[in-house]
Structure formats: C-alpha cells, structure tokens
Design an enzyme around this catalytic site. Structure first.
Site, PDB file in Angstrom:
ATOM      1  CE1 TYR A 177      -3.829   2.323   0.512  1.00 40.53           C
ATOM      2  CE2 TYR A 177      -2.586   3.192   2.376  1.00 40.53           C
ATOM      3  CZ  TYR A 177      -3.642   3.286   1.493  1.00 40.53           C
ATOM      4  OH  TYR A 177      -4.513   4.342   1.572  1.00 40.53           O
ATOM      5  CG  ASP A 178       3.030   1.926   3.561  1.00 40.73           C
ATOM      6  OD1 ASP A 178       1.791   1.951   3.633  1.00 40.73           O
ATOM      7  OD2 ASP A 178       3.766   1.597   4.505  1.00 40.73           O
ATOM      8  N   GLY A 182      -1.018  -3.346  21.326  1.00 49.54           N
ATOM      9  CA  GLY A 182      -0.029  -2.643  22.127  1.00 49.54           C
ATOM     10  C   GLY A 182      -0.658  -2.190  23.431  1.00 49.54           C
ATOM     11  CG  ASP A 212       0.159  -0.155  14.498  1.00 45.10           C
ATOM     12  OD1 ASP A 212      -0.732  -0.241  13.646  1.00 45.10           O
ATOM     13  OD2 ASP A 212       0.031   0.478  15.564  1.00 45.10           O
ATOM     14  NE  ARG A 260      -3.033   4.916  14.005  1.00 45.23           N
ATOM     15  CZ  ARG A 260      -1.905   4.488  14.558  1.00 45.23           C
ATOM     16  NH1 ARG A 260      -1.213   5.291  15.344  1.00 45.23           N
ATOM     17  NH2 ARG A 260      -1.461   3.266  14.341  1.00 45.23           N
ATOM     18  N   GLY A 311      -2.066   0.770  23.700  1.00 47.77           N
ATOM     19  CA  GLY A 311      -3.100   1.762  23.388  1.00 47.77           C
ATOM     20  C   GLY A 311      -2.613   3.188  23.521  1.00 47.77           C
ATOM     21  N   GLY A 369       2.977   1.551  -3.200  1.00 49.27           N
ATOM     22  CA  GLY A 369       2.078   1.768  -4.329  1.00 49.27           C
ATOM     23  C   GLY A 369       1.634   3.213  -4.433  1.00 49.27           C
TER      24      GLY A 369
END
Length: 314
Positions: free
Chosen positions: A140-141, A200, A268, A206, A202, A143
C-alpha cells in the site's frame, strides 16, 4: 455540466464524494470493481439521472469522456490490502497509469487520493518519507508513493493538470464493517458487547477526520488554480490515544465491553497527526466536526446496519 469520474466510487470515501459532486451540480460516473466497494453505499444515488455506474477494474484501461477524474480506487485498510498485496500494488501503479492516460487523452484534470502512509511517520509535505519497502504494509505505502511519482512525471512531461492529497485517518458512515480499521472495529465490538481489542498498550496516537470534512478538502483542492498541484495533507490534527478513543466509544454506546490488549502488528505507526498548515493557507480548509459529533453519526450508522443484518438473518 461538468462530467466527473470517481474511481472507487462505491467505497467509503468514494460514495460520499459522488454524493457531494451530485449536490454540486455535476454529472457523476462512478467506477468500481466492488472488491471493497459496496452497492449499498450508492443505491440511493442510482435513480439520479446524472449518476452512472460502471463495474470496472482500473488495472485495465477505460475509454470514456470526462472533464475531471478523482482517482480513489485502492483498498485502504490493512486487512483488505494485505489480502492480495500484488493486486493492491497493481491497483495503485497500473491504475494510476491508466487513469493518467485517460486524463492525457481527454485533457481532464485529475486528482490522486494518496495517503499519510507515504511518510512513515507524519510530517509536513516537504518530508520525503522513511518507509519499509519490504514490510507487510509496503504494498500500500509504496504503491501510493509510486502513484505520486507517476502523477508528478505526467505533469512535468505531458503538462497534465494534477492534484495530490495525502489523506490521514478518516471515519464516518459507510465504513466497511469488516475493514479492520480502529473506529469501525471499536464501534462494532462495543455495539455487540464484545471485548474491544487494543493492539499494544493503546498509547499510540491517531487523529480522526470526519468524512464530510475530508470530502470538502477534496473539492477545495480540485477547484484550485492549475499551479496548485500538492501534495497537501488532509486530516484532523486533534490527537487522541487509541485507548482514549476506545473509552469515548464505550461511553457514547453505553457499552459494557471490556478492553483487551494484543501484541502490536509489524510496522504499526506510533503517531498519525497531520500538519495541515498548507491546507489552511492554500485551501482555506480545516476540519470543523468534533470527534464526539462524528462518532455519534458513525455509531448511529453501524447500529442501523447491525440491526438490519440481524433482521435479514432471522
């Protein structure tokens, strides 16, 4: 009347964009192969005489006449793009080549939905990124990074009118219930009374942008002068830890679900907070919908979706 094509138009972001373009008086051509897009996302638009849908995979050329192209086609959640990583990369790269070829032939203005993942860790648009090219997320990254290269080269070599937006975490109604993204995961788990899974401790952060705000950013960028090409970060800079998000959703759903913790997946990111200085100055754009307001609308959507599913299965 402007004829606008949206690839990935039956997806989460694409369906909201189609809706907005129709409201703005455009004729809309929705293109989707329905790998992650859903007919339910656009069924309310089908009777509109200015809306048309084509089932098509953008890794193959498409021969239509359009004035503008929004290229959104690509699975965007790890659970989907890691399912078939080779196809994910083809969608970003071959899809970009095919849509740029179409834009070149029709002299259409073309918009690329890129991603914050191109940075590795979030930065201003001047940062060139630090991405693992062989990791499980790299389909994804890389691309998306290659698609940005293709857009930039078509602009320099062929004079195409391009726009590049780098999208940060977005949420809202019509997210796929099984897409593995944190907002949809937490809401569905809370509504079902299941354990809420946090990876993890938490403490990773984000920033969550409500979909209507993001689509407004798309429109503003597409409507800028030809010399504004981007990339421009689009996202909400208000930062929350994953644990704070889970606790907010528990409160808003009045759920008794427990928080459970699992190991953190490979690569992540620890932080996802956009620098939107450029969006503010160039587009006059910044998000206006607060997290609680957006979460309430999203929870309402998933609540209705789950009730409808239960009724259909009885």
């Amino acid at each position: 009347m402007k004829r606008v094509m949206v690839t990935g138009g039956a997806g989460f972001l694409g369906s909201h964009l189609c809706e907005r373009l129709l409201k703005d008086g455009c004729e809309v051509l929705c293109v989707d192969n329905f790998f992650t897009g859903r007919k339910e996302n656009i069924v309310h638009l089908i009777d509109n005489p200015y809306f048309e849908i084509i089932r098509h995979d953008v890794t193959f050329p498409l021969y239509v006449e359009v004035d503008e192209i929004f290229n959104l086609a690509c699975p965007a959640s790890p659970i989907h793009y890691q399912f078939d990583p080779v196809q994910t990369l083809k969608t970003s790269v071959h899809g970009a080549i095919n849509m740029l070829g179409l834009a070149k032939r029709t002299k259409a203005k073309i918009f690329q939905a890129s991603t914050s993942e191109v940075y590795g860790d979030p930065q201003p648009e001047t940062y060139w990124g630090r991405v693992n090219p062989i990791g499980i997320r790299s389909c994804y990254d890389e691309g998306k990074r290659c698609a940005e290269t293709l857009f930039s080269d078509y602009h320099r070599q062929h004079g195409l009118k391009i726009k590049i937006a780098r999208i940060f975490n977005t949420y809202g109604p019509r997210m796929n219930v099984n897409d593995g993204r944190v907002v949809s995961n937490f809401i569905v788990q809370a509504l079902k009374g299941e354990d809420i899974t946090i990876y993890g401790e938490g403490e990773q952060t984000r920033s969550f942008c409500y979909v209507d705000d993001l689509i407004d950013g798309f429109i503003r960028l597409m409507n800028t002068a030809d010399n504004v090409i981007g990339p421009i970060n689009l996202g909400n800079p208000n930062e929350f830890t994953i644990r704070q998000l889970a606790e907010r959703i528990l409160t808003l759903t009045d759920s008794r679900s427990r928080l459970v913790f699992r190991p953190l997946p490979q690569d992540d990111p620890q932080q996802r907070q956009p620098d939107i200085t450029k969006a503010k100055t160039v587009l006059g754009w910044q998000p206006s919908i607060m997290l609680d307001e957006g979460l309430k609308k999203t929870i309402s959507y998933f609540d209705e979706f789950l009730v409808g599913n239960r009724a259909a299965n009885n």
